[in-house]
Design a protein around this motif. Structure first.
Motif, PDB file in Angstrom:
ATOM      1  N   TYR A  79       0.837  -1.210   0.000  1.00 51.21           N
ATOM      2  CA  TYR A  79       0.000   0.000   0.000  1.00 51.21           C
ATOM      3  C   TYR A  79       0.873   1.261   0.000  1.00 51.21           C
ATOM      4  CZ  TYR A  79      -4.243  -2.750   0.837  1.00 51.21           C
ATOM      5  OH  TYR A  79      -5.288  -3.634   0.722  1.00 51.21           O
TER       6      TYR A  79
ATOM      7  N   ASN B 284       1.294   6.757  -6.766  1.00 54.83           N
ATOM      8  CA  ASN B 284       0.210   7.703  -7.007  1.00 54.83           C
ATOM      9  C   ASN B 284       0.700   9.150  -6.880  1.00 54.83           C
ATOM     10  OD1 ASN B 284      -2.859   7.598  -7.439  1.00 54.83           O
ATOM     11  ND2 ASN B 284      -2.650   9.136  -5.825  1.00 54.83           N
TER      12      ASN B 284
ATOM     13  N   GLY C  90      -0.047  -0.564 -11.054  1.00 53.05           N
ATOM     14  CA  GLY C  90      -0.637  -1.615 -10.237  1.00 53.05           C
ATOM     15  C   GLY C  90       0.431  -2.187  -9.323  1.00 53.05           C
TER      16      GLY C  90
ATOM     17  N   THR D 125       1.361  -5.597  -6.732  1.00 62.28           N
ATOM     18  CA  THR D 125       1.051  -6.938  -6.255  1.00 62.28           C
ATOM     19  C   THR D 125       1.820  -7.191  -4.966  1.00 62.28           C
ATOM     20  OG1 THR D 125       0.720  -7.786  -8.495  1.00 62.28           O
ATOM     21  CG2 THR D 125       1.139  -9.408  -6.772  1.00 62.28           C
TER      22      THR D 125
ATOM     23  N   ARG E  71      -5.727  -7.871   2.298  1.00 66.56           N
ATOM     24  CA  ARG E  71      -6.764  -7.568   1.301  1.00 66.56           C
ATOM     25  C   ARG E  71      -7.832  -6.623   1.850  1.00 66.56           C
ATOM     26  NH1 ARG E  71      -6.711 -13.464  -0.495  1.00 66.56           N
ATOM     27  NH2 ARG E  71      -5.536 -13.419  -2.452  1.00 66.56           N
ATOM     28  N   THR E  72      -8.053  -6.639   3.157  1.00 67.69           N
ATOM     29  CA  THR E  72      -9.099  -5.778   3.726  1.00 67.69           C
ATOM     30  C   THR E  72      -8.711  -4.310   3.661  1.00 67.69           C
ATOM     31  OG1 THR E  72      -8.253  -5.814   6.004  1.00 67.69           O
ATOM     32  CG2 THR E  72      -9.700  -7.636   5.343  1.00 67.69           C
TER      33      THR E  72
ATOM     34  N   ASP F 246     -10.573   3.685  -1.523  1.00 70.42           N
ATOM     35  CA  ASP F 246     -10.853   2.702  -2.567  1.00 70.42           C
ATOM     36  C   ASP F 246      -9.941   2.811  -3.780  1.00 70.42           C
ATOM     37  OD1 ASP F 246     -12.833   1.681  -1.004  1.00 70.42           O
ATOM     38  OD2 ASP F 246     -14.481   2.718  -2.032  1.00 70.42           O
ATOM     39  N   ASN F 247      -9.657   4.042  -4.234  1.00 71.25           N
ATOM     40  CA  ASN F 247      -8.898   4.138  -5.484  1.00 71.25           C
ATOM     41  C   ASN F 247      -7.438   3.722  -5.325  1.00 71.25           C
ATOM     42  OD1 ASN F 247      -7.963   6.375  -4.144  1.00 71.25           O
ATOM     43  ND2 ASN F 247      -8.209   7.798  -5.851  1.00 71.25           N
TER      44      ASN F 247
ATOM     45  N   ARG G 186      -6.742   1.049  -2.834  1.00 71.68           N
ATOM     46  CA  ARG G 186      -6.923  -0.385  -2.563  1.00 71.68           C
ATOM     47  C   ARG G 186      -7.230  -1.167  -3.833  1.00 71.68           C
ATOM     48  NH1 ARG G 186     -11.322  -1.969   1.791  1.00 71.68           N
ATOM     49  NH2 ARG G 186     -12.696  -1.466   0.053  1.00 71.68           N
ATOM     50  N   GLU G 187      -7.965  -0.561  -4.745  1.00 72.43           N
ATOM     51  CA  GLU G 187      -8.323  -1.256  -5.977  1.00 72.43           C
ATOM     52  C   GLU G 187      -7.127  -1.476  -6.893  1.00 72.43           C
ATOM     53  OE1 GLU G 187     -11.321   1.348  -7.414  1.00 72.43           O
ATOM     54  OE2 GLU G 187     -12.863   0.595  -6.029  1.00 72.43           O
ATOM     55  N   ARG G 188      -6.026  -0.766  -6.652  1.00 73.22           N
ATOM     56  CA  ARG G 188      -4.837  -0.926  -7.494  1.00 73.22           C
ATOM     57  C   ARG G 188      -3.835  -1.907  -6.897  1.00 73.22           C
ATOM     58  NH1 ARG G 188      -4.528   2.665 -11.569  1.00 73.22           N
ATOM     59  NH2 ARG G 188      -6.106   4.311 -11.561  1.00 73.22           N
TER      60      ARG G 188
ATOM     61  N   CYS H 139      -3.269  -5.810  -5.423  1.00 74.97           N
ATOM     62  CA  CYS H 139      -3.811  -7.165  -5.286  1.00 74.97           C
ATOM     63  C   CYS H 139      -2.830  -8.010  -4.482  1.00 74.97           C
ATOM     64  CB  CYS H 139      -4.089  -7.792  -6.649  1.00 74.97           C
ATOM     65  SG  CYS H 139      -2.613  -8.093  -7.648  1.00 74.97           S
TER      66      CYS H 139
END
Length: 299
Positions: free
Chosen positions: A139, A146, A159, A161, A174-175, A207-208, A210-212, A214
Motif C-alpha cells: 500500500y 500515485n 498496479g 502486487t 486484502r481488507t 478505494d482508489n 486499494r483497488e490498485r 492485489c
C-alpha cells in the motif's frame, strides 16, 4: 491423531496449565529441517526459545501434549495442510509499518520521476512487494506511485502486487484496514489523502488505492512458478535475512528474471553482500541496496 482435538477434557486441562518440557536437540533439529525444506528459512540455535514459545501456544490451543505429537500432526495428520498454514503464520509474521524504509521509498519515487514521461503515459507501471506481510509495504508503494503520477500530471497508470507465504496475513492485507496506531508518525497530508476512519478505532485505505493493489499467497521457493513477469519495480526487504547465503542468491536471480529491462530491484541493507547479480547494475546509494536491470541481458 488422538492427542489433537479442539476442546480439551477437564483432565487434560491440568497439563494445559503446566509449562511444557523443554525441546531437546533432536526435536529442534527435526523442526529446523522441516522449516527449511518447506519454506527455505533457517532457524538458528539461538531462536529455539522463539520456536518453543510459538509451538507451545498453538499446542495448548488445540490440546496437544508433546512436540513430537504436534510434529507428526503437521507432517501426517488429517488436518496437516491447514495446521501448517496456521503455524507458518505464527512463525513468519514480522512487525511492519507504512513507509518503513523512507530512503528506499524515496529511491522508488526518484526512479519513477526520471522515467520517460511518454513511457509512463502508455504503459502501466507494475510493482511487486515480496514478503508483503499484512500489506503496509504494497500500500505504501501504491501511495508513492500515485504521488509520482500526480506530480508528473499523468493519469495514475500503475498496479501493485503483494505476495506472502502466510494465507492469514494475505487475507488481512486484502481488507486494507489497520489499527490507527499503525499511522503514528506518518505525514498528516498522506494520512488525509489515503486513509479514512473505520469502525473500532481503525482506519482503511481509500478505494482508489486499494483497488490498485492485489495480493496472492506465494512461497519464494516457488518463484519459478510465479506469474509475475515484466515487473518495473520489485521491492523485497527484510525477507532474505532468514535464508542461507546460497539461497538468497538464488532468490535474487529469480526475482531479476521477473524484472522488465530497466526495472528496479530493492532489497534490505546488508541482505546480500559480496555478490553482483548477473544482468543487474548496482544503484549508487549509501542508504539503499538496489539494482537496475540492464537493457540487454549481459552476463
Amino acid at each position: 491423531m488422538s492427542e489433537l482435538h479442539n476442546t480439551p477434557s477437564p483432565a487434560e486441562s491440568t497439563w494445559l496449565l503446566r509449562r511444557l518440557p523443554d525441546m531437546d536437540e533432536a526435536q529442534f533439529n527435526q523442526w529446523q529441517v522441516l522449516l527449511e525444506h518447506r519454506t527455505g528459512m533457517t532457524l538458528p540455535a539461538e531462536r529455539r526459545s522463539f520456536l518453543e514459545t510459538n509451538l507451545s501456544i498453538r499446542m495448548r490451543e488445540i490440546g496437544c501434549s508433546s512436540y513430537q505429537a504436534y510434529y507428526e500432526a503437521i507432517v501426517l495428520g488429517p488436518d496437516a495442510i491447514q495446521e501448517w498454514s496456521i503455524l507458518v503464520d505464527r512463525l513468519t509474521v514480522q512487525e511492519t509499518r507504512f513507509f518503513r524504509d523512507p530512503d528506499a521509498f524515496r529511491l522508488v519515487a526518484d526512479y519513477v520521476l526520471t522515467r520517460p514521461r511518454e513511457q509512463l503515459r502508455k504503459h502501466a507501471l507494475e510493482a511487486w512487494s515480496v514478503g508483503c506481510s499484512t500489506g503496509e509495504e504494497p500500500y505504501t508503494l501504491a501511495m508513492v506511485l500515485n504521488e509520482c503520477m500526480h506530480q508528473l500530471t499523468l493519469q495514475p497508470l500503475y498496479g501493485v502486487t503483494g505476495s506472502d507465504i502466510s494465507s492469514p496475513v494475505v487475507e488481512k492485507a486484502r481488507t486494507g484496514r489497520f489499527s490507527a496506531r499503525k499511522l503514528q508518525g506518518m505525514d498528516e497530508s498522506i494520512k488525509a489523502r489515503y486513509f479514512r476512519p473505520a469502525e473500532r478505532n481503525t482506519v482503511e485505505i481509500i478505494d482508489n488505492i486499494r483497488e490498485r493493489v492485489c495480493f496472492t499467497r506465494l512461497n519464494v521457493l516457488d518463484l519459478d512458478k510465479a506469474p509475475m513477469h515484466g515487473m518495473n519495480i520489485i521491492f523485497c526487504q527484510n525477507l532474505l535475512i532468514y535464508f542461507r547465503r546460497w539461497r538468497r542468491r538464488d532468490i535474487v536471480k529469480r526475482l531479476a528474471e521477473r524484472l522488465a529491462p530497466g526495472g528496479l530491484l530493492v532489497l534490505g541493507q546488508g541482505e546480500l553482500t559480496d555478490w553482483q547479480p548477473p544482468g543487474l547494475q548496482r544503484v549508487p546509494s549509501e542508504h539503499v541496496l538496489a539494482w537496475i536491470k540492464r537493457q540487454t541481458d549481459e552476463e
